[in-house]
Design an enzyme around this catalytic site. Structure first.
Site, PDB file in Angstrom:
ATOM      1  N   LEU A   1       0.834  -1.202   0.000  1.00 38.34           N
ATOM      2  CA  LEU A   1       0.000   0.000   0.000  1.00 38.34           C
ATOM      3  C   LEU A   1       0.872   1.257   0.000  1.00 38.34           C
ATOM      4  O   LEU A   1       1.988   1.252   0.513  1.00 38.34           O
ATOM      5  CB  LEU A   1      -0.899   0.046   1.242  1.00 38.34           C
ATOM      6  CG  LEU A   1      -1.988  -1.003   1.384  1.00 38.34           C
ATOM      7  CD1 LEU A   1      -2.850  -0.671   2.595  1.00 38.34           C
ATOM      8  CD2 LEU A   1      -2.839  -1.079   0.138  1.00 38.34           C
ATOM      9  N   CYS A   2       0.329   2.327  -0.542  1.00 40.01           N
ATOM     10  CA  CYS A   2       1.017   3.611  -0.508  1.00 40.01           C
ATOM     11  C   CYS A   2       0.739   4.287   0.831  1.00 40.01           C
ATOM     12  O   CYS A   2       0.122   5.360   0.912  1.00 40.01           O
ATOM     13  CB  CYS A   2       0.540   4.491  -1.665  1.00 40.01           C
ATOM     14  SG  CYS A   2       0.755   3.670  -3.242  1.00 40.01           S
ATOM     15  N   GLU A   3       1.117   3.598   1.885  1.00 35.80           N
ATOM     16  CA  GLU A   3       0.877   4.007   3.268  1.00 35.80           C
ATOM     17  C   GLU A   3       2.051   3.453   4.043  1.00 35.80           C
ATOM     18  O   GLU A   3       2.273   2.242   4.024  1.00 35.80           O
ATOM     19  CB  GLU A   3      -0.381   3.317   3.823  1.00 35.80           C
ATOM     20  CG  GLU A   3      -1.681   3.950   3.478  1.00 35.80           C
ATOM     21  CD  GLU A   3      -2.145   4.908   4.569  1.00 35.80           C
ATOM     22  OE1 GLU A   3      -1.324   5.306   5.424  1.00 35.80           O
ATOM     23  OE2 GLU A   3      -3.331   5.256   4.543  1.00 35.80           O
TER      24      GLU A   3
END
Ligand SMILES: *Cc1c(COP(=O)(O)O)cnc(C)c1O
Length: 412
Positions: free
Chosen positions: A339-341
């Site tokens: 995830l872009c987290e």
């Protein structure tokens, strides 16, 4: 050392048919544990576990538990419908909801479920919709803090659930006026407790309340619902709860408080989720990237949408690198998803054996509050769920989502 219920050889065989990631459940473990719980409370003839559906809302799992004598604890329309579609209806359903929409009360009544009222005002709310059912339960919140041996376990004063003591008394009186004949008392005061004292202490509080409520309102108290909250040892050094000791502790409280009050017929109910399923499920993924910058990273083909607890609560989930169980834990890794987290990490600074690309990574204790908390952020899809049957075979019990599932609600 925490052991997996699956071997590397079995995982290699599964890989021929089912790609990673997937959640895998252990039928044998689930059944044996459900039988232990039943045995621990066998002193109480009316004992029943209502499995908290939110923990693992998977039909095959609900059916296995139903075969072991468990009902369901539902808290929403779709959970009620799911229970119905699994053939679990009537008083096998406990409807423990809060901020409940009217149509959900109506569905619960249609199914003949036991309704657990979260608030005093819900009596009016419900009675405007339909006649009050003969059996009804009320949820209690004692306020303050819940502590065992001076250790604060949780803070009911800040919890949105349940009624005060005065409201419980008023509720029982009012419900009797409206035709209710049999009553239950419910409370959930601490989550994921690692203590054989939680249930016995909660039970003692509820038993004393039951004696008072019976004396002050004349209500016939048919059951006491200890709800969920019995935890499991996520970390390898934590001791496990001993369900036999817990059952004994509740029995002692029962015999010292309810028996002298002539309330020997009260049934004990539970609504366990985590304790029933968490250890008997795991998330299986593979290492697909390694990255060396300021720290060492291993990238998996699973991410936080498959298991949210580490990202959401910083929760520990044990990790086994399959085939390297006896290798030294001499590498320090962050184990990440895609995830872009930046909080999409299953483990931070975890000491593990050297991981190679393609290794099977088993993330433990995901059988409850695992797949069910999944979501679709970043266009990620929920994984399949597989069942390891008692005979060693593998059964697909939920297929993986496809892009078409993801697009199904979109209006192009
Ligand atoms: C979540 C929940 C449970 C189950 O809790 P566990 O910690 O998984 O045992 C039981 N009852 C109610 C009302 C709940 O909200």
């Amino acid at each position: 050392m925490k052991k997996t219920f699956i071997t590397l050889e079995q995982l290699q065989k599964i890989a021929v048919t089912y790609p990673t990631p997937y959640h895998l459940y252990d039928e044998k473990g689930i059944r044996e544990n459900a039988r232990r719980l039943k045995k621990a409370f066998s002193w109480n003839p009316g004992f029943k576990e209502f499995f908290a559906v939110k923990a693992t809302p998977t039909p095959a799992i609900l059916k296995i538990l139903h075969e072991e004598g468990c009902g369901t604890d539902c808290s929403s329309m779709t959970e009620l419908m799911l229970s119905e579609r699994c053939g679990i209806t009537g008083q096998d359903i406990m409807f423990s909801s809060n901020a409940t929409p009217p149509e959900e009360f109506l569905k619960a009544l249609e199914l003949g479920a036991i309704i657990n009222l979260d608030d005093y005002t819900h009596i009016d709310f419900l009675s405007k919709l339909a006649p009050i059912p003969e059996t009804v339960c009320c949820r209690y919140n004692p306020g303050g803090v819940f502590s065992v041996a001076n250790h604060i376990m949780d803070n009911p004063n800040d919890a949105k659930y349940g009624m005060t003591r005065e409201q419980m008394i008023a509720a029982f009186k009012k419900l009797q006026e409206l035709g209710a004949k049999k009553f239950g008392i419910h409370a959930f005061l601490a989550s994921n407790t690692i203590s054989n004292e939680y249930y016995p202490q909660l039970a003692a509080q509820l038993f004393e309340l039951a004696v008072d409520l019976k004396r002050e309102t004349g209500a016939d108290i048919a059951f006491i619902n200890l709800s969920g909250g019995v935890g499991i040892p996520y970390e390898p050094e934590q001791p496990a709860n001993d369900i036999m000791l817990i059952g004994e502790g509740v029995r002692r409280a029962f015999e010292s408080i309810l028996t002298p009050a002539g309330m020997n017929n009260v049934a004990i109910y539970t609504e366990l989720g985590r304790f029933m399923l968490a250890p008997y499920g795991c998330l299986v993924a593979r290492a697909i990237h390694e990255k060396h910058i300021y720290k060492e990273y291993i990238g998996l083909d699973a991410c936080a949408v498959n298991l949210m607890r580490p990202a959401m609560y910083g929760a520990y989930h044990h990790i086994t690198v399959m085939g390297k169980e006896n290798a030294p834990n001499d590498h320090k890794y962050d184990i990440t998803g895609s995830l872009c987290e930046n909080n999409d990490k299953f483990a931070i600074d975890r000491m593990l054996p050297k991981i190679d690309i393609g290794d099977f990574i088993v993330i433990h204790d995901t059988g409850a509050h695992g797949h069910s908390m999944g979501y679709n952020y970043n266009g990620k899809l929920r994984s399949a769920e597989l069942l390891l049957r008692e005979d060693g075979s593998i059964q697909l019990i939920r297929r993986a989502e496809t892009p078409e599932d993801y697009f199904a609600t979109a209006i192009f």
